[in-house]
Design a protein around this motif. Structure first.
Motif, short mmCIF file in Angstrom:
data_model
loop_
_atom_site.label_atom_id
_atom_site.label_comp_id
_atom_site.label_asym_id
_atom_site.label_seq_id
_atom_site.Cartn_x
_atom_site.Cartn_y
_atom_site.Cartn_z
N ILE A 22 0.86 -1.19 0.00
CA ILE A 22 0.00 0.00 0.00
C ILE A 22 0.90 1.24 0.00
O ILE A 22 1.77 1.38 0.87
CB ILE A 22 -0.93 0.00 1.23
N THR A 23 0.68 2.13 -0.96
CA THR A 23 1.53 3.31 -1.13
C THR A 23 0.78 4.60 -0.81
O THR A 23 -0.46 4.61 -0.72
CB THR A 23 2.04 3.40 -2.58
N GLU A 24 1.54 5.66 -0.67
CA GLU A 24 0.92 6.98 -0.48
C GLU A 24 0.06 7.33 -1.68
O GLU A 24 -1.03 7.91 -1.54
CB GLU A 24 1.99 8.05 -0.27
N THR A 25 0.51 6.97 -2.87
CA THR A 25 -0.27 7.21 -4.08
C THR A 25 -1.63 6.52 -4.00
O THR A 25 -2.64 7.09 -4.42
CB THR A 25 0.50 6.74 -5.33
N ASP A 26 -1.66 5.32 -3.44
CA ASP A 26 -2.94 4.62 -3.27
C ASP A 26 -3.90 5.45 -2.42
O ASP A 26 -5.07 5.58 -2.76
CB ASP A 26 -2.73 3.26 -2.59
N LEU A 27 -3.40 6.01 -1.31
CA LEU A 27 -4.25 6.81 -0.43
C LEU A 27 -4.78 8.04 -1.15
O LEU A 27 -5.96 8.38 -1.07
CB LEU A 27 -3.51 7.21 0.85
N VAL A 28 -3.90 8.73 -1.87
CA VAL A 28 -4.30 9.96 -2.58
C VAL A 28 -5.32 9.63 -3.68
O VAL A 28 -6.35 10.31 -3.80
CB VAL A 28 -3.07 10.68 -3.16
N MET A 29 -5.03 8.59 -4.46
CA MET A 29 -5.95 8.24 -5.54
C MET A 29 -7.30 7.78 -5.00
O MET A 29 -8.35 8.15 -5.54
CB MET A 29 -5.33 7.17 -6.44
N PHE A 30 -7.29 7.00 -3.92
CA PHE A 30 -8.55 6.53 -3.35
C PHE A 30 -9.34 7.70 -2.78
O PHE A 30 -10.57 7.76 -2.93
CB PHE A 30 -8.31 5.47 -2.28
N SER A 31 -8.66 8.65 -2.14
CA SER A 31 -9.34 9.83 -1.61
C SER A 31 -10.02 10.60 -2.73
O SER A 31 -11.17 11.03 -2.61
CB SER A 31 -8.35 10.74 -0.88
N GLY A 32 -9.29 10.79 -3.83
CA GLY A 32 -9.85 11.53 -4.96
C GLY A 32 -11.02 10.81 -5.59
O GLY A 32 -12.04 11.41 -5.93
N PHE A 33 -10.89 9.52 -5.77
CA PHE A 33 -11.95 8.72 -6.39
C PHE A 33 -13.19 8.66 -5.51
O PHE A 33 -14.31 8.82 -5.97
CB PHE A 33 -11.44 7.31 -6.70
N SER A 34 -12.99 8.40 -4.21
CA SER A 34 -14.12 8.18 -3.31
C SER A 34 -14.67 9.47 -2.72
O SER A 34 -15.81 9.50 -2.26
CB SER A 34 -13.70 7.25 -2.16
N GLY A 35 -13.85 10.52 -2.70
CA GLY A 35 -14.25 11.76 -2.04
C GLY A 35 -14.01 11.72 -0.54
O GLY A 35 -14.38 12.64 0.19
N ASP A 36 -13.37 10.67 -0.04
CA ASP A 36 -13.09 10.52 1.39
C ASP A 36 -11.74 11.14 1.70
O ASP A 36 -10.69 10.51 1.56
CB ASP A 36 -13.11 9.03 1.76
N TRP A 37 -11.76 12.39 2.11
CA TRP A 37 -10.54 13.12 2.45
C TRP A 37 -10.38 13.25 3.96
O TRP A 37 -9.76 14.19 4.46
CB TRP A 37 -10.55 14.51 1.80
N PHE A 38 -10.91 12.30 4.72
CA PHE A 38 -10.80 12.36 6.17
C PHE A 38 -9.33 12.52 6.55
O PHE A 38 -8.46 11.83 6.03
CB PHE A 38 -11.39 11.08 6.80
N PRO A 39 -9.02 13.43 7.47
CA PRO A 39 -7.61 13.77 7.75
C PRO A 39 -6.77 12.62 8.31
O PRO A 39 -5.54 12.66 8.19
CB PRO A 39 -7.71 14.92 8.75
N LEU A 40 -7.38 11.60 8.87
CA LEU A 40 -6.60 10.46 9.35
C LEU A 40 -5.89 9.76 8.20
O LEU A 40 -4.85 9.13 8.38
CB LEU A 40 -7.51 9.48 10.10
N HIS A 41 -6.44 9.92 6.99
CA HIS A 41 -5.86 9.31 5.79
C HIS A 41 -4.98 10.29 5.00
O HIS A 41 -4.08 9.86 4.29
CB HIS A 41 -6.95 8.81 4.86
N THR A 42 -5.26 11.58 5.13
CA THR A 42 -4.67 12.54 4.18
C THR A 42 -3.88 13.68 4.81
O THR A 42 -3.22 14.42 4.09
CB THR A 42 -5.79 13.16 3.32
N ASP A 43 -3.93 13.83 6.11
CA ASP A 43 -3.25 14.95 6.78
C ASP A 43 -2.20 14.40 7.74
O ASP A 43 -2.51 13.87 8.81
CB ASP A 43 -4.30 15.78 7.54
#
Length: 145
Positions: A22-43
């Motif tokens: 699992i990469t940082e790119t995975d988190l960013v792409m999933f956030s963008g696709f799903s709209g889930d930008w919860f800060p525990l995943h992205t901040d």
């Protein structure tokens, strides 16, 4: 695992997938696709002050990535039928490598198809289970269906 007809499965049968990091790119792409930008995943700063001390992968990202590790054979697999008892038991961090262990726990015939229910355990490189669920896949009973 899902590369054979319904009557070829046996209760208790197991299968283990290859791994995927699992990469940082995975988190960013999933956030963008799903709209889930919860800060525990992205901040990074927010997550550093959480109980996890760092960002964690979305639970749904881990389920999605794990599904990509399965063997699905077109013509045999009819459809994803559902999930039950989904639990996220431990965090998955950037850099963790996951793999999936499946065990057949129920077989229900439905006419020309059958439902194969597997207990799914998604594990990290150290053997720790991060997600558990019972997943149901509809498969054809034979090649004539």
């Amino acid at each position: 695992m899902f590369n054979k007809y319904f009557h070829q499965y046996e209760l208790g049968e197991t299968w283990v997938s290859k791994g995927r990091t699992i990469t940082e790119t995975d988190l960013v792409m999933f956030s963008g696709f799903s709209g889930d930008w919860f800060p525990l995943h992205t901040d990074k700063e927010y997550a550093a002050n959480s109980q996890f001390n760092q960002r964690i992968a979305h639970g749904m990202l881990i389920l999605s990535a794990a599904t990509g590790l399965f063997q699905f054979e077109p013509g045999i697999v009819v459809a994803f039928y559902g999930m039950e008892k989904v639990r996220f038991t431990s965090p998955t961090f950037i850099g963790d490598t996951i793999h999936v262990k499946l065990k057949v726990i129920e077989l229900v015939e439905k006419g020309y198809q059958g439902i194969v229910t597997v207990n799914q355990e998604i594990k990290k490189q150290n053997g720790e289970t991060v997600t558990i669920a019972n997943m149901k896949i509809m498969v054809n009973c034979n090649g004539d269906s």
